[in-house]
Scaffold this active site. Structure first.
Site, short mmCIF file in Angstrom:
data_model
loop_
_atom_site.label_atom_id
_atom_site.label_comp_id
_atom_site.label_asym_id
_atom_site.label_seq_id
_atom_site.Cartn_x
_atom_site.Cartn_y
_atom_site.Cartn_z
N HIS A 175 -41.13 37.26 -50.37
CA HIS A 175 -40.32 38.69 -51.07
C HIS A 175 -41.29 40.15 -50.04
O HIS A 175 -42.71 39.75 -49.95
CB HIS A 175 -40.50 38.74 -52.30
CG HIS A 175 -39.90 38.36 -53.43
ND1 HIS A 175 -38.53 38.45 -53.03
CD2 HIS A 175 -39.86 37.20 -53.59
CE1 HIS A 175 -37.69 37.40 -54.19
NE2 HIS A 175 -38.90 36.96 -54.72
N CYS A 225 -36.34 33.27 -51.38
CA CYS A 225 -36.27 32.97 -52.50
C CYS A 225 -35.76 32.12 -52.71
O CYS A 225 -34.90 31.23 -52.12
CB CYS A 225 -36.84 33.89 -53.77
SG CYS A 225 -37.68 33.29 -54.96
#
Length: 487
Positions: free
Chosen positions: A426, A327
């Site tokens: 994630h 991310c």
């Protein structure tokens, strides 16, 4: 009629979340329809629901313990601190704005309506709701604005269990002081006290417990031992509790501890297989077998902090070491970040340049979605599972365009040698195929063979411990349940 039980704490990290998790599993195991609820959570560890809403990961974990699909109704308000006295305010799973505390509290009356609606909707579907407070219950300066503790307790008028953390000392004072500082109408609802995170012989606490019960008129329901169970952590405060594996014959994975680190639970599946070391930006990076740059609530600010402390140079000095960015970490790995005033600045800053990619922040829009992707990258890690699928979830602002080969379908990037991987996914290490490919590569480079480690169901281990150490009859009585009539 739905029955409620409220779990409050003397402080943050006292054990509220873990007790709610345990009670959800205990009631679920008895065949009861139970759900968790926390009106307002402040956390950088979040989860994305199947409908694309963002919520605190603690309530997602509690939902799993109850055998449920997580819903934003279980956490209607989420605050994600940005580190500059502001937080991103997320209402019913969607980001609304970045607000200071003063700005947030101006809208507190309208937020009470959001809380009421969520409770009412959950109550239509579940017979039992275990409610978690936030922080310390006796923040006397906030009583008129405390929608996580005082407001919910006043509205529901349900029995309260107060949890204190003995590990940091002063548990008798914190339990007694919290009880006495609560408004009288809330104090009368406190029906039990719990001492959490005890190490040692519990009999030495008995004189103090007797005195506490005499002074408060409230029974101590039990003493919970310090537990190390495989359940995702709630927030970054948990990082200080993590212990470095003492095994010498396992690889070391360095995770850069960014000031605004988010979703570090991504890496907890690695902890049983490797020495996972969270490295402060001021610390020596050492000679790890792999480096991971995690997610962050503010990529531009954390990249600036990395540069200020020289962590960028220490990472760039590594040779032939796998580097993975998740991310915000993926954005940091790129060549450039262009911020149009969304994160921090109006302008561009150079990234680490390990991946030929550019990230642009030009809209206050967040992508929150669960995804399934095909592994498309090559190299010594991804090449082992190319063509297989991985699951994950995305929570990010900004759009990244890369000239590298994609790592996972239309997501991420991997360098030609396969040693630098960036992705928005994630939960990547929850995928057994990717986790094994990554760990096997690290073990093989050390000339080691990795042994499979069996694991127990963390929820059942937790539930069994709570049932063994707490007075469950009293707790079931609070929910108007007869222990003799339920399995």
């Amino acid at each position: 009629m739905t029955k409620y039980l409220i779990i409050l704490g003397t402080t943050s990290h006292s054990g509220k979340s873990i007790l709610v998790t345990a009670l959800c599993r205990i009631l679920k195991n008895r065949g009861l329809r139970v759900a968790p609820f926390k009106s307002q959570n402040m956390s950088l560890n979040s989860w994305v629901t199947s409908s694309g809403g963002e919520m605190g990961i603690a309530q997602a974990v509690q939902a799993w313990a109850a055998g449920l699909e997580p819903s934003v109704l279980m956490n209607p308000i989420l605050l994600k601190p940005k580190g500059d006295r502001t937080s991103q305010v997320i209402i019913m799973g969607r980001p609304v704005a970045d607000k200071s505390a003063a700005e947030y509290y101006k809208d507190i009356e309208s937020l009470k309506g959001i809380v009421d609606s969520a409770i009412e909707e959950l109550s239509r579907d579940y017979d039992y709701i275990i409610v978690e407070g936030a922080g310390g219950a006796a923040e006397i300066n906030l009583f008129d604005r405390d929608i996580a503790n005082i407001y919910v307790a006043s509205r529901l008028r349900a029995p309260i269990i107060l949890v204190g953390d003995i590990e940091r000392g002063g548990v008798f004072a914190s339990l007694y002081g919290t009880v006495k500082l609560l408004p009288p109408e809330i104090r009368d609802l406190v029906k039990g006290l719990v001492i959490n995170k005890f190490r040692g012989d519990p009999t030495i606490l008995q004189p103090g417990i007797k005195m506490l019960e005499d002074m408060t008129g409230i029974p101590v329901l039990g003493i919970l031992p310090y537990l190390d169970v495989e359940i995702p952590s709630e927030d970054s405060v948990s990082l200080s509790d993590k212990r470095l594996s003492q095994k010498e014959d396992v690889p070391e994975i360095a995770i850069i501890r960014l000031p605004r680190i988010s979703n570090f639970t991504d890496f907890e599946p690695l902890e049983r297989h490797a020495r996972v070391r969270y490295v402060d930006l001021r610390d020596d990076l050492g000679s790890p077998d792999a480096v991971i740059i995690p997610g962050t609530k503010n990529t531009v600010s954390d990249l600036a902090e990395m540069r200020r402390h020289g962590m960028d140079r220490r990472i760039l000095a590594l040779r032939n070491v796998p580097i993975i960015g998740i991310c915000g970490g993926y954005q940091i790995l790129g060549r450039e970040i262009i911020d149009c005033g969304i994160e921090d600045i109006c302008g561009s800053v150079p990234g680490l340049g390990l991946i030929d990619a550019v990230t642009r922040f030009d809209a206050y829009e967040k992508r929150t979605v669960q995804v399934i992707k095909e592994v498309t990258g090559d190299g010594p890690i991804l090449g082992r599972i190319k063509g297989e699928r991985v699951r994950g979830y995305e929570i990010h602002m900004g759009i990244t365009e890369s000239r590298e080969v994609s790592a996972f379908g239309d997501d991420g990037a991997v360098t030609r040698d396969g040693m630098v991987i960036g992705t928005y996914l994630h939960g990547l290490f929850e995928n057994e195929n990717f986790r094994n490919a990554f760990l096997d590569y690290l073990y093989e480079r050390r000339g080691l063979r990795r042994q499979e480690i069996s694991s127990e169901d963390g929820f059942d281990v937790l539930a069994e411990s709570v049932e063994r150490h707490l007075d469950m009859k009293r707790i079931l009585d609070m929910l108007e349940l007869d222990a003799s009539t339920i399995k």
